[in-house]
Scaffold this motif. Sequence first.
Motif, PDB file in Angstrom:
ATOM      1  N   ARG B 279       0.735  -1.297   0.104  1.00  0.00           N
ATOM      2  CA  ARG B 279      -0.036   0.188  -0.097  1.00  0.00           C
ATOM      3  C   ARG B 279       1.009   1.274  -0.019  1.00  0.00           C
ATOM      4  O   ARG B 279       0.551   2.096  -0.508  1.00  0.00           O
ATOM      5  CB  ARG B 279      -0.924  -0.142   1.120  1.00  0.00           C
ATOM      6  N   ASN B 282       2.993   1.225  -3.743  1.00  0.00           N
ATOM      7  CA  ASN B 282       2.024   1.474  -5.116  1.00  0.00           C
ATOM      8  C   ASN B 282       0.817   2.261  -4.618  1.00  0.00           C
ATOM      9  O   ASN B 282       0.001   1.621  -3.949  1.00  0.00           O
ATOM     10  CB  ASN B 282       1.860   0.257  -5.634  1.00  0.00           C
ATOM     11  N   ARG B 283       0.608   3.403  -5.139  1.00  0.00           N
ATOM     12  CA  ARG B 283      -0.892   4.005  -5.046  1.00  0.00           C
ATOM     13  C   ARG B 283      -1.935   3.477  -5.549  1.00  0.00           C
ATOM     14  O   ARG B 283      -3.102   3.810  -5.585  1.00  0.00           O
ATOM     15  CB  ARG B 283      -0.699   5.392  -5.347  1.00  0.00           C
ATOM     16  N   ASN B 284      -1.650   2.548  -6.878  1.00  0.00           N
ATOM     17  CA  ASN B 284      -2.699   2.361  -7.772  1.00  0.00           C
ATOM     18  C   ASN B 284      -3.795   1.072  -7.141  1.00  0.00           C
ATOM     19  O   ASN B 284      -3.017  -0.198  -7.127  1.00  0.00           O
ATOM     20  CB  ASN B 284      -2.014   1.899  -8.856  1.00  0.00           C
ATOM     21  N   ARG B 285      -4.702   1.463  -6.744  1.00  0.00           N
ATOM     22  CA  ARG B 285      -5.470   0.635  -5.797  1.00  0.00           C
ATOM     23  C   ARG B 285      -5.752  -0.812  -6.856  1.00  0.00           C
ATOM     24  O   ARG B 285      -5.640  -1.887  -6.210  1.00  0.00           O
ATOM     25  CB  ARG B 285      -6.750   0.921  -5.391  1.00  0.00           C
ATOM     26  N   VAL B 286      -5.893  -0.651  -8.030  1.00  0.00           N
ATOM     27  CA  VAL B 286      -6.552  -1.637  -8.848  1.00  0.00           C
ATOM     28  C   VAL B 286      -5.386  -2.744  -9.022  1.00  0.00           C
ATOM     29  O   VAL B 286      -5.411  -4.116  -8.695  1.00  0.00           O
ATOM     30  CB  VAL B 286      -7.079  -1.297 -10.329  1.00  0.00           C
ATOM     31  N   ARG B 288      -2.691  -3.187  -7.253  1.00  0.00           N
ATOM     32  CA  ARG B 288      -2.479  -3.703  -5.963  1.00  0.00           C
ATOM     33  C   ARG B 288      -3.367  -4.740  -5.630  1.00  0.00           C
ATOM     34  O   ARG B 288      -3.126  -6.065  -5.197  1.00  0.00           O
ATOM     35  CB  ARG B 288      -2.546  -2.806  -4.953  1.00  0.00           C
ATOM     36  N   PHE B 289      -4.785  -4.714  -5.995  1.00  0.00           N
ATOM     37  CA  PHE B 289      -5.616  -5.614  -5.758  1.00  0.00           C
ATOM     38  C   PHE B 289      -5.505  -6.885  -6.522  1.00  0.00           C
ATOM     39  O   PHE B 289      -5.639  -7.978  -5.859  1.00  0.00           O
ATOM     40  CB  PHE B 289      -7.205  -4.930  -5.924  1.00  0.00           C
ATOM     41  N   ARG B 292      -2.469  -8.669  -5.067  1.00  0.00           N
ATOM     42  CA  ARG B 292      -2.950  -9.562  -3.918  1.00  0.00           C
ATOM     43  C   ARG B 292      -3.637 -10.834  -4.138  1.00  0.00           C
ATOM     44  O   ARG B 292      -3.417 -12.112  -3.684  1.00  0.00           O
ATOM     45  CB  ARG B 292      -3.927  -8.611  -3.034  1.00  0.00           C
ATOM     46  N   GLU B 342       4.643  -3.101   4.060  1.00  0.00           N
ATOM     47  CA  GLU B 342       3.541  -1.911   4.524  1.00  0.00           C
ATOM     48  C   GLU B 342       3.947  -1.887   6.026  1.00  0.00           C
ATOM     49  O   GLU B 342       3.621  -0.762   6.532  1.00  0.00           O
ATOM     50  CB  GLU B 342       2.211  -2.595   4.395  1.00  0.00           C
TER      51      GLU B 342
END
Lengths: 291, 449
Positions: B279, B282-286, B288-289, B292, B342
């Motif tokens: 988190r 990388n600021r890009n949520r998509v 990252r998801f 994961r 994190e």
Amino acid sequence: MAALHSLAANPKLAQLEQNFQRLSRQRALYTFILIAVVLLSISGGLVVAADANSGSFFSGLSRFFDYPVELVRGAYDAGLWRLFSLCWHYLPYLIETINIALLATLIAFFLGGALSFLASRNLVSQRILVFCMRRVMDVTRAFPEMVIALLLVLIIGPSPVAAVMAVCFHSIGALAKQFSETNENADMRAVEGIASVGGNWLQQMRYGILPQVLPNFFSYCLLRLEVNVRASAILGFVGAGGLGAELKMVVDWNYGADILVIIFMLVTAISLIDYISAAVRRTFIGDAATL
Amino acid sequence: MTHVHMLEMNAIARKYPDVVDRPLLKKLVAPIVTLLILAYLAVCYVSFDIHSVAKRVRFDIASLYLLDSYAHKIHVSYRFKKPEAGFVVSLEGNRNTVYSENPDWVQSSGANASIDLGRDGFVRVKDGIVSYRHPDYAQDFQVKTGQGAPTYTGRETPEWLRVSATQVDARPSLYSRIRVTKSRIEIQRYFAGWENFWFDFDSPLNGKSFGEVVSLAFSAQRLDPQQSNISLIFSEFWYNEEWLHGDIAYALLQTLVMAVVGTLIAGILALPMAFAAARNVNRNRVSRFGLRRLFDFLRGVDNLIWSLIFIRAFGLGPLSGTFAIFFTDTGTFGKLFSEAIENADKKQAEGVQATGASPVQKYRFGVFPQILPLFISQMLYYLESNTRSATVIGALGAGGIGLKLLETMRTRQDWENTTYIIALVIILVILIDNLSSWLRAKLIGGDSH
């Protein structure tokens, strides 16, 4: 710049500078050696592996997706309704696999817990006893579950009991090691307090150590449960029951839909158990749930 | 023993009411948990059908396997159709391993023989009559051979002696067996130890003591004119046909390769992926998801299933096993490392950034040193467990020592080889375990686990 020159002129600082240079050269050398060793073992290992393999890497690369595609096609042909009924059909086997892991972990928790107190240096004064218990732990831990399961299947016939015993045997050693490390980190003042009012060894352990270490014990146990669910699924492949035995059968028969359904159920169950156990562990030992 | 005065006790009880007289709910926790566990055990007893499994356990088979795993048996047999051969002494009844001289416990001439069975008494064969003297029985057990099936002429039949229409089979203990059939007389006796472990039965070095072999190694006189004694000793040992030391060493190497290479590649590949999945990096949520879920998927599909897929693609062998371990562990490491990143302390990264460092430098010098100990210790920790996994997936088709183990088990005769391989696997795992904890202590200092 002038300041730097004058610093370098100082003999003590020059010495310091030299030491720093030497250390950083040494460090760079170690890093280089480490990287070289890693690269050598990877490339050497791959050569050995490719040499012993029946098919080659590059010809296999193009076929990598063939099998998954074949499975998905089988599932597509079966249709949604059939997939649901297959899920329902295999559910009892999944429950059996989880039961194997649960029972094995439960028994290993008690036996490993008992063993761990005898294998902790701070709790037992006889060094020789600690040494022997540790070697017992090493050996039980080193036994791959598969080996014990194979032997047991020959003796008691194909049965989930073989899987329970195999998983349990390995888990006793693994848990006892982690438990005894926890015990050795425990605060001894509680034990001293109980000893001072005349508590015997069992009471010292029960009231002095156990309350301190139990949350960690539970946490390790949940981690072990995750590992054991995977292990008991694998053991089905050698005839020890559960979902693994069904998977082996459908893989041999090449039933695409069944294979995919079983893999899906296994992955879902394992992920779910991981998720639940992580959440429960967090309540036991706080945020350091990864241990 | 310190005695607490009554008044003091009361004072303590007033001060800490929860300790001395615990609330009902807390008192009930222990009995309820115990009851639940017992109930669960009962459910398991029924659902696993332990009752009938316990009845099915073949202790006789288990003890026979156990005996076979550390002992070898020698057959003494006489075939009625080949009287000219007399009594033949051989290892495990194999035609290729016939002893040229009788051991001292066997005396024979033609169709007559006297065989000592140690603590189980002795057997005498004379004029077509096999008589067995058991130390606990006053009378001999006698079997008349000759035309057709053997006839048992003894009076009592103890439970270890079985008489059927075609044969008489006596097993006075696990260590010996006497069998008389229409065609042959066969006496088996077990001896402790692994026979021919160092050299083959027909090797020129067989039966030589350790001292003799060592002195041979340094003697100038060559046993085999083609090669020096040392290379002869090595090749006789390495290519031992029964124990296959060379093959087994190669299989162990394959297993080790699967574990080491799989773990190393997984660790190296998981590191950048873990940064991309963290988190605070990388600021890009998509993305990252997505990463994961990829980790979860790789980890959740067990290495058994990965090995099935890779075996289809790359064929049977350690390459498929390596990839299976590498896929599963990339998921595990990715998850562990990204969580560690994190949780890393922000201040160091900010300090590095304040000196004008580029983003790469910021993570290299600000974050990476913080997770390096975890990175190394987890990889070493997984190396040990992967050695065991590699054995297991090896047995399921990825080759290596697991497959060798399965092969020797399938024959159900070479239990000594099975024991040998199990011992080697355990030694390997313990070695890797010790090496990894030593390295962990050396590289990251302190006693971390």
